[in-house]
Design a protein around this motif. Structure first.
Motif, short mmCIF file in Angstrom:
data_model
loop_
_atom_site.label_atom_id
_atom_site.label_comp_id
_atom_site.label_asym_id
_atom_site.label_seq_id
_atom_site.Cartn_x
_atom_site.Cartn_y
_atom_site.Cartn_z
N ARG A 126 73.44 46.50 61.35
CA ARG A 126 72.60 45.32 62.24
C ARG A 126 71.55 46.09 63.35
NH1 ARG A 126 75.55 42.49 67.04
NH2 ARG A 126 76.25 44.15 66.82
N THR A 127 72.00 47.47 63.89
CA THR A 127 71.37 48.24 64.90
C THR A 127 70.31 48.72 64.10
OG1 THR A 127 73.23 48.52 66.20
CG2 THR A 127 71.47 49.87 66.63
N PHE A 128 70.46 49.32 63.03
CA PHE A 128 69.30 49.75 62.00
C PHE A 128 68.25 48.83 61.67
CE2 PHE A 128 67.47 50.84 58.00
CZ PHE A 128 66.84 52.19 58.15
N LYS A 129 68.62 47.49 61.72
CA LYS A 129 67.56 46.61 61.25
C LYS A 129 66.68 46.26 62.65
CE LYS A 129 69.84 44.43 57.51
NZ LYS A 129 69.13 45.10 56.42
N ARG A 130 67.46 46.29 63.76
CA ARG A 130 66.79 46.18 65.00
C ARG A 130 65.76 47.32 65.30
NH1 ARG A 130 70.59 45.08 70.02
NH2 ARG A 130 68.50 44.69 70.93
N MET A 131 66.03 48.67 65.10
CA MET A 131 65.47 49.97 65.10
C MET A 131 64.11 49.66 64.23
SD MET A 131 68.33 52.79 65.23
CE MET A 131 68.24 53.91 66.50
N LEU A 132 64.53 49.21 62.99
CA LEU A 132 63.17 49.31 61.88
C LEU A 132 62.19 48.04 62.51
CD1 LEU A 132 62.54 50.35 59.18
CD2 LEU A 132 63.97 48.46 58.06
N HIS A 133 62.68 47.03 62.91
CA HIS A 133 61.91 46.00 63.30
C HIS A 133 61.11 46.67 64.37
CE1 HIS A 133 60.04 42.15 64.52
NE2 HIS A 133 60.60 42.45 65.83
N ALA A 134 61.50 47.33 65.45
CA ALA A 134 60.71 48.07 66.39
C ALA A 134 59.74 48.92 65.87
CB ALA A 134 61.89 48.71 67.35
N TRP A 135 60.22 49.61 64.97
CA TRP A 135 59.65 50.75 64.26
C TRP A 135 58.23 49.95 63.77
CZ3 TRP A 135 57.47 55.24 64.37
CH2 TRP A 135 57.26 55.92 63.19
N HIS A 136 58.47 49.05 62.99
CA HIS A 136 57.33 48.10 62.18
C HIS A 136 56.58 47.63 63.37
CE1 HIS A 136 58.43 48.06 58.08
NE2 HIS A 136 59.64 47.82 58.36
N THR A 137 56.97 47.12 64.48
CA THR A 137 56.16 46.63 65.53
C THR A 137 55.27 47.75 65.91
OG1 THR A 137 57.86 44.93 66.00
CG2 THR A 137 55.91 45.11 67.61
N TYR A 138 55.74 48.89 66.12
CA TYR A 138 55.07 49.94 66.60
C TYR A 138 53.75 50.13 65.90
CZ TYR A 138 54.09 54.66 68.12
OH TYR A 138 53.29 56.04 68.53
N HIS A 139 54.10 50.54 64.41
CA HIS A 139 53.04 50.53 63.61
C HIS A 139 52.06 49.49 63.52
CE1 HIS A 139 53.62 54.34 61.49
NE2 HIS A 139 54.85 54.24 61.74
N LEU A 140 52.32 48.37 63.70
CA LEU A 140 51.24 46.94 63.64
C LEU A 140 50.43 47.34 64.78
CD1 LEU A 140 53.36 44.14 62.79
CD2 LEU A 140 52.01 45.42 61.40
N SER A 141 50.71 47.95 66.03
CA SER A 141 49.87 48.06 67.03
C SER A 141 48.90 49.36 67.13
CB SER A 141 50.65 48.32 68.74
OG SER A 141 51.51 49.35 68.63
N ARG A 142 49.16 49.84 65.99
CA ARG A 142 48.35 51.21 65.81
C ARG A 142 47.30 51.12 64.53
NH1 ARG A 142 51.55 56.52 66.23
NH2 ARG A 142 49.82 57.31 65.31
N SER A 143 46.32 51.99 64.69
CA SER A 143 45.37 51.77 63.63
C SER A 143 45.89 52.44 62.48
CB SER A 143 43.85 52.53 63.98
OG SER A 143 44.08 53.89 63.96
N ASN A 144 45.45 51.88 61.12
CA ASN A 144 46.11 52.60 59.79
C ASN A 144 45.06 53.73 59.37
OD1 ASN A 144 48.05 50.94 59.85
ND2 ASN A 144 47.25 49.31 58.91
N ALA A 145 44.13 54.31 60.27
CA ALA A 145 43.37 55.32 59.68
C ALA A 145 44.08 56.69 59.33
CB ALA A 145 42.54 55.74 60.84
N GLY A 146 43.54 57.26 58.43
CA GLY A 146 44.15 58.45 57.89
C GLY A 146 44.91 58.28 56.56
N ARG A 147 45.58 59.26 56.08
CA ARG A 147 46.22 59.31 54.79
C ARG A 147 47.73 58.51 54.87
NH1 ARG A 147 47.98 65.13 52.11
NH2 ARG A 147 49.16 64.18 50.28
#
Length: 128
Positions: free
Chosen positions: A23-44
């Motif tokens: 359950r904690t892993f899933k919450r961490m994964l959600h936070a990790w996904h949210t962090y990536h959504l706020s960043r640009s997808n430039a690069g490889r």
């Protein structure tokens, strides 16, 4: 151990392997996904998916192995492992869900300690 393999583990073994509950892993994964959504997808595009990246960081924190050894297991470079660990730390800290309280809040309500104990182990030097 990639994400697919980790999902097949029992809850007890998953906790033993990663040091967090599923359950904690899933919450961490959600936070990790949210962090990536706020960043640009430039690069490889990354070689490892976000789930595996989170497992890399958890493996580093759990076992304190060197970046070299973890990189060999995941078939990426040491710098990639270092970058992943730091980015995951930043994402989890910025989420506000996984922040430890500061020293002042930990000492609040307590007096200064009378005794401080340090565990220091000496090891003999190897002579060649």
């Amino acid at each position: 151990m990639n994400y697919e393999t980790a999902q097949q583990l029992s809850a007890k073994d998953f906790k033993r392997r990663t040091r967090v509950y599923k359950r904690t892993f899933k919450r961490m994964l959600h936070a990790w996904h949210t962090y990536h959504l706020s960043r640009s997808n430039a690069g490889r595009p990354p070689k490892l998916c976000r789930c595996d990246q989170l497992l890399v960081a958890l493996q580093y924190w759990r076992e304190y192995r060197t970046y070299f050894h973890i990189a060999g297991d995941w078939e990426v470079s040491e710098s990639t492992v270092c970058r992943i660990v730091h980015q995951v730390e930043t994402a989890l800290m910025n989420s506000g869900l996984f922040r430890l309280p500061g020293q002042k809040s930990l000492l609040q309500g307590f007096e200064r300690p009378d005794v401080v104990v340090m565990d220091v182990t000496e090891t003999p030097a190897l002579v060649y």
